[in-house]
Design a protein around this motif. Structure first.
Motif, short mmCIF file in Angstrom:
data_model
loop_
_atom_site.label_atom_id
_atom_site.label_comp_id
_atom_site.label_asym_id
_atom_site.label_seq_id
_atom_site.Cartn_x
_atom_site.Cartn_y
_atom_site.Cartn_z
N LEU A 64 0.83 -1.21 0.00
CA LEU A 64 0.00 0.00 0.00
C LEU A 64 0.87 1.26 0.00
O LEU A 64 0.53 2.24 -0.66
N ALA A 65 1.97 1.24 0.73
CA ALA A 65 2.87 2.40 0.76
C ALA A 65 3.51 2.62 -0.61
O ALA A 65 3.71 3.76 -1.04
N ASP A 66 3.80 1.52 -1.31
CA ASP A 66 4.45 1.60 -2.62
C ASP A 66 3.46 1.86 -3.77
O ASP A 66 3.88 2.20 -4.87
N HIS A 67 2.18 1.63 -3.52
CA HIS A 67 1.16 1.74 -4.58
C HIS A 67 -0.02 2.59 -4.11
O HIS A 67 -1.08 2.06 -3.78
N PRO A 68 0.13 3.90 -4.13
CA PRO A 68 -0.95 4.78 -3.67
C PRO A 68 -2.20 4.72 -4.54
O PRO A 68 -3.25 5.21 -4.15
N GLU A 69 -2.09 4.08 -5.71
CA GLU A 69 -3.26 3.95 -6.59
C GLU A 69 -4.27 2.91 -6.10
O GLU A 69 -5.39 2.85 -6.60
N VAL A 70 -3.88 2.08 -5.12
CA VAL A 70 -4.81 1.06 -4.61
C VAL A 70 -6.00 1.74 -3.94
O VAL A 70 -5.84 2.59 -3.07
N SER A 128 -10.58 1.71 0.76
CA SER A 128 -11.77 0.98 1.22
C SER A 128 -11.35 -0.44 1.57
O SER A 128 -10.40 -0.97 0.99
N CYS A 129 -12.05 -1.07 2.51
CA CYS A 129 -11.66 -2.41 2.96
C CYS A 129 -12.84 -3.37 2.94
O CYS A 129 -13.95 -3.00 3.34
N SER A 141 -15.74 1.76 8.27
CA SER A 141 -16.70 1.44 7.23
C SER A 141 -16.34 0.16 6.48
O SER A 141 -16.85 -0.08 5.39
N ALA A 142 -15.46 -0.65 7.03
CA ALA A 142 -15.07 -1.88 6.36
C ALA A 142 -16.27 -2.79 6.15
O ALA A 142 -17.10 -2.95 7.04
N ALA A 143 -16.35 -3.36 4.97
CA ALA A 143 -17.42 -4.31 4.65
C ALA A 143 -16.97 -5.71 5.03
O ALA A 143 -15.78 -5.97 5.21
N SER A 194 -17.40 -4.30 -5.69
CA SER A 194 -18.05 -3.20 -6.39
C SER A 194 -18.72 -2.24 -5.41
O SER A 194 -18.59 -1.02 -5.53
N ASP A 195 -19.44 -2.78 -4.43
CA ASP A 195 -20.10 -1.94 -3.42
C ASP A 195 -19.08 -1.11 -2.63
O ASP A 195 -19.29 0.07 -2.36
N ALA A 196 -17.97 -1.75 -2.24
CA ALA A 196 -16.96 -1.05 -1.44
C ALA A 196 -16.26 0.02 -2.28
O ALA A 196 -15.91 1.07 -1.76
N MET A 197 -16.06 -0.24 -3.56
CA MET A 197 -15.42 0.74 -4.44
C MET A 197 -16.32 1.98 -4.61
O MET A 197 -15.81 3.07 -4.82
N ALA A 198 -17.61 1.78 -4.50
CA ALA A 198 -18.57 2.89 -4.70
C ALA A 198 -18.57 3.86 -3.52
O ALA A 198 -19.06 4.97 -3.63
N HIS A 199 -18.03 3.43 -2.37
CA HIS A 199 -18.04 4.31 -1.18
C HIS A 199 -16.86 5.23 -1.15
O HIS A 199 -15.81 5.04 -1.50
#
Length: 124
Positions: free
Chosen positions: A44-50, A80-81, A101-103, A119-124
């Motif tokens: 996550l530190a190396d890939h801020p696009e996640v 999102s998690c 807000s983790a699903a 998909s739902d988590a990406m929408a938040h």
């Protein structure tokens, strides 16, 4: 319709990791993987696009999946998690106490429920 976005899958079982990653890639997501919480934090530190992390609860090491979500929350991360576990009651109880807000996605999951949770988590 093809999905888009960057997802990190954190899972210590190589078979589950491979299948989950494959399903998400087929759907159109860019997928990174990690086998434990420490690898996940480095990725996550190396890939801020996640944008989303899908993590199993039970993993080797000093942090399980819920501890990992707690650490991201503490850091103020916008990722999102989705937390995955075969022990739904215990995991959702711990998540509920965290004020995050983790699903939650129960194991075993099928393709449809995995894609819906992501998909739902990406929408938040």
């Amino acid at each position: 319709m093809t999905a888009t976005g960057h997802v990190l899958v954190v899972e210590d079982d190589p078979n589950v990791l491979d299948i989950t990653s494959y399903v998400l890639e087929l759907e159109g997501y860019d997928v990174l993987t990690a086998m434990n919480a420490n690898e996940a934090l480095t990725t996550l530190a190396d890939h801020p696009e996640v944008e989303l992390m899908l993590t199993d609860v039970n993993m080797p090491g000093d942090m399980d999946g819920i501890d990992l979500v707690r650490e991201l929350h503490r850091q103020g991360s916008a990722v999102s998690c989705v937390v995955v576990s075969g022990d739904a009651l215990h995991a959702s109880d711990r998540l509920g106490k965290m004020n995050t807000s983790a699903a939650f996605l129960a194991k075993p999951y099928d393709r449809r429920s995995l894609l819906k949770a992501v998909s739902d988590a990406m929408a938040h």
